[in-house]
Scaffold this motif. Structure first.
Motif, PDB file in Angstrom:
ATOM      1  N   PHE A 226      36.541 -20.600 -15.483  1.00  0.00           N
ATOM      2  CA  PHE A 226      36.479 -21.503 -16.628  1.00  0.00           C
ATOM      3  C   PHE A 226      36.372 -20.712 -17.930  1.00  0.00           C
ATOM      4  O   PHE A 226      36.966 -21.077 -18.953  1.00  0.00           O
ATOM      5  CB  PHE A 226      35.300 -22.466 -16.493  1.00  0.00           C
ATOM      6  N   GLY A 227      35.612 -19.628 -17.899  1.00  0.00           N
ATOM      7  CA  GLY A 227      35.533 -18.774 -19.081  1.00  0.00           C
ATOM      8  C   GLY A 227      36.861 -18.127 -19.402  1.00  0.00           C
ATOM      9  O   GLY A 227      37.261 -18.035 -20.578  1.00  0.00           O
ATOM     10  N   ALA A 230      39.115 -20.752 -20.974  1.00  0.00           N
ATOM     11  CA  ALA A 230      38.740 -21.012 -22.366  1.00  0.00           C
ATOM     12  C   ALA A 230      39.224 -19.886 -23.279  1.00  0.00           C
ATOM     13  O   ALA A 230      39.724 -20.127 -24.384  1.00  0.00           O
ATOM     14  CB  ALA A 230      37.222 -21.173 -22.475  1.00  0.00           C
ATOM     15  N   ALA A 233      43.027 -20.186 -23.752  1.00  0.00           N
ATOM     16  CA  ALA A 233      43.392 -21.292 -24.621  1.00  0.00           C
ATOM     17  C   ALA A 233      43.053 -21.001 -26.085  1.00  0.00           C
ATOM     18  O   ALA A 233      43.813 -21.359 -26.990  1.00  0.00           O
ATOM     19  CB  ALA A 233      42.682 -22.569 -24.165  1.00  0.00           C
ATOM     20  N   ALA A 234      41.919 -20.327 -26.313  1.00  0.00           N
ATOM     21  CA  ALA A 234      41.482 -20.086 -27.689  1.00  0.00           C
ATOM     22  C   ALA A 234      42.191 -18.907 -28.335  1.00  0.00           C
ATOM     23  O   ALA A 234      42.527 -18.953 -29.526  1.00  0.00           O
ATOM     24  CB  ALA A 234      39.963 -19.860 -27.709  1.00  0.00           C
ATOM     25  N   ARG A 242      47.986 -21.787 -23.307  1.00  0.00           N
ATOM     26  CA  ARG A 242      47.121 -22.962 -23.113  1.00  0.00           C
ATOM     27  C   ARG A 242      47.556 -23.754 -21.881  1.00  0.00           C
ATOM     28  O   ARG A 242      46.714 -24.246 -21.126  1.00  0.00           O
ATOM     29  CB  ARG A 242      47.152 -23.843 -24.360  1.00  0.00           C
ATOM     30  N   ALA A 245      46.407 -21.885 -18.795  1.00  0.00           N
ATOM     31  CA  ALA A 245      44.973 -22.077 -18.570  1.00  0.00           C
ATOM     32  C   ALA A 245      44.696 -23.436 -17.939  1.00  0.00           C
ATOM     33  O   ALA A 245      43.911 -23.548 -16.985  1.00  0.00           O
ATOM     34  CB  ALA A 245      44.221 -21.933 -19.885  1.00  0.00           C
TER      35      ALA A 245
END
Length: 672
Positions: A226-227, A230, A233-234, A242, A245
């Protein structure tokens, strides 16, 4: 007769003890260790039906040791918590020798009573079913006795029927010989699996002691992935990152659900014995679920595969981390190698299952008709690109355009200068380039169609629907089309009169709408500079659905009737649905409008959701969808808003929606 029987039993016990002592070490020809002693090792072997001959000293200290059992012979554990995770809700305590005898009887294993202090440590040991050098090393010949013969041998060795379950097990039709063909294969695979586990546990891996246990712990509950999603995506810098992800997380979720609800409950395999694993490697908190298959490996493989299916570059970055997580589960003693391999296979399968439901962008073909020839512009020679400074990521894309097309002229302007700048660019260049969002591309498309020059689109906005429907995601995609001169003709949606004071038609490349959506766009644009795009969109949806009232309008010029509606949507071309994902157009010049109406009534949110899920060409009590060439709208109240390609304007009292067929030529890359 009795003395002869006892002498035979002693002779047999002595022979079996010699075999047991010889089997404690690997054989000279490279065979596997096939002897075990001590309650934990024997419980582990009994659970997997690998005991070939059980050696018992009833007076040994381990004989009366407490173990936990269930109804089935493989529901056997050293700890109560382990028994519960073998699908036995109410385990009960029993003597170790009793339960090992019951398990041996159920699997057709032989039980031998050995003299005190002459047998295995603790009084309990076994020869295990394994294969080495192409033969059964637990039996070098002879016939394996059936359950009845084994019962006689046990009685001859001095064992009584110590509990009712033993008698039932001896006559149970489920009792089987594990060294028949399927059992021999399973035993060989199990031996190799454990041998590989032991090899990993006893080998020194430089630098791994500091890294792999922490990496394994970091992957608990998918936190690591999950990290990573993120971060992609960022900071990935592209829509493809994105999307990769999101696909990775969806694949992980499916794999985790499959493993934890089906896999671990179907195969109740115990965790490996950690005797050979150095303490520095072992996890601080040992897992309490069953071992097969590995959930960590499934999640790692699912995430890495999902990412790679959408973006090969990001897949290459994630794959080594995923492989390290999978290996760390064997390295720390949490899983056998086969647990990891099967878990990884399930994870890969989950990623491909998600792809079957939601195709990747590469699976969806770019529009191929009608093909149009356009000027070949290598390195951007003769191309003028206009960049809207205020559109999404346009400023960053402008630098990429300059690097990729050194001969192109790139002009950056403010939104209020866009119309004048586009007119000049269309007159000066052989083709007009545009970098911005859908609203900016709309204005460039109208200018290019009026001047009859081809349009080159560089996605620089937030959503970029038109560019994606062309198969354009990155600057390099448009550059390929410019270098080869590949283009297609597309329709322009049109509504007459338009928003201008002179009554000229307005145009849309993607969608036109009336009702709640224009108000939603207005509120979102008001709040987006203050709180961000996505929060503004959520706030706008809540405000609109809470306060808005249905729109009254007449649809159809001659036989139309007045009706209440929450929304009227008209798409420039038919939107096709791919699984549960939003629609995409495969033909941008089909001459059709994708018209959908959500009827007025209670619960507007549920009505809009039902219409969105239903897709095109369908009807329900809350909505209708049709393909049309033109739509006449009248009877609108003053101040009614309309939206086209993300822009909002006041609607005229009545107007016509139709299309200008194949009015625009747009560069479109062929598949690489």
């Amino acid at each position: 007769m009795e003395r002869a029987r006892q002498a035979h039993a002693r002779k047999q016990a002595a022979a079996e003890l010699e075999r047991f002592r010889a089997a404690r070490a690997p054989s000279a020809d490279g065979g596997t260790v096939v002897a075990a002693e001590g309650v934990p090792a024997l419980v582990d072997a009994a659970r997997e039906h690998r005991i070939s001959e059980l050696l018992v000293d009833p007076e040994g200290p381990d004989a009366g040791r407490e173990v936990w059992v269930g109804e089935e012979p493989d529901q056997l554990a050293v700890r109560r918590t382990d028994a519960r995770y073998l699908s036995e809700r109410e385990p009960f305590a029993a003597r170790a020798d009793d339960e090992l005898l019951r398990s041996a009887a159920m699997t057709g294993a032989e039980a031998i009573r050995v003299p005190p202090d002459a047998g295995p440590a603790g009084g309990l040991g076994a020869l295990l079913a394994a294969v080495a050098a192409g033969r059964d090393v637990t039996r070098e010949g002879g016939h394996r006795p059936g359950p009845r013969a084994l019962g006689s041998a046990r009685r001859a060795a001095g064992f009584g029927r110590r509990r009712a379950g033993y008698s039932r097990a001896m006559s149970s039709p489920k009792a089987h010989d594990p060294l028949r063909a399927p059992g021999r294969i399973a035993a060989w695979l199990s031996a190799r699996d454990r041998g590989l586990f032991h090899s990993v546990a006893t080998r020194h891996w430089p630098g791994a002691d500091r890294v792999l246990p922490r990496l394994s712990h970091g992957a608990n509950h998918g936190v690591l992935w999950f990290g990573a999603a993120a971060g992609m995506a960022a900071f990935g810098g592209s829509t493809r990152a994105r999307r990769a992800a999101a696909r990775g997380v969806a694949s992980l979720a499916l794999a985790s659900l499959t493993v934890n609800t089906v896999g671990k409950r179907s195969v109740r395999r115990g965790r490996p014995v950690l005797d050979a694993v150095p303490m520095i490697r072992q996890l601080k908190r040992q897992p309490i679920t069953t071992s097969f298959p590995s959930g960590h490996s499934a999640s790692a493989a699912a995430f890495a595969t999902g990412v790679a299916l959408e973006s090969k570059g990001w897949g290459a970055v994630v794959a080594p981390v995923a492989a390290s997580v999978a290996f760390s589960r064997v390295y720390t003693g949490a899983h056998y190698p086969s647990d990891v391999l099967v878990g990884a296979a399930l994870g890969i399968g989950a990623a491909f299952a998600v792809r079957g439901l939601v195709p990747t962008r590469a699976q969806i073909p770019a529009p191929g008709r009608p093909y149009a020839e356009a000027p070949v512009l290598p390195d951007g020679r003769g191309l003028v690109v206009v960049v809207n400074k205020r559109s999404g990521s346009a400023a960053a894309r402008a630098a990429a355009v300059r690097d990729a097309l050194p001969l192109a002229e790139v002009v950056e302007c403010e939104p209020d200068e866009l119309t004048v700048t586009l007119e000049k660019a269309a007159q000066q260049g052989r083709a007009l380039g545009i970098c911005g969002g859908d609203g900016t591309v709309n204005r460039a498309a109208v200018t290019a169609a009026r001047h009859r020059v081809p349009l080159a689109v560089f996605p620089g906005g937030t959503l970029n629907h038109f560019a994606y429907d062309l198969g354009i995601e990155e600057v390099q995609d448009t550059c390929r089309a410019l270098a080869s001169g590949d283009a297609v003709r597309v329709d322009l949606g049109r509504f007459t009169p338009g928003p201008g004071p002179d009554g000229e038609p307005g145009h849309f490349l993607n969608t036109f709408s009336l009702g709640v959506y224009p108000e939603l766009v207005r509120i979102r644009e008001h709040w987006a500079p203050r709180i961000g795009g996505w929060p503004a969109g959520v706030l706008a949806a809540v405000e609109v659905l809470r306060a808005e009232r249905p729109l009254d309008a007449t649809i159809g010029q001659h036989k139309g009737r007045r009706r209440a509606l929450w929304m009227l949507f008209a798409g420039n071309g038919m939107y096709q649905r791919f699984g549960p994902t939003p629609g995409r157009r495969l033909d941008l010049a089909d001459g059709l409008l994708d018209v959908r109406v959500v009827h007025g009534g209670r619960l507007p949110g549920l009505r809009l959701l039902a219409a969105a899920l239903a897709g095109p060409l369908s009807r329900s009590p809350v909505h209708a969808a049709q393909r049309l060439r033109r739509v006449w709208i009248s009877g609108l109240a003053p101040g009614t808003l309309l939206a086209y390609d993300g822009e909002v304007a006041e609607a005229p009292p009545e107007f016509l929606i139709d299309k200008a067929d194949e009015a625009l030529t747009v560069y479109r890359p062929l598949a690489p």
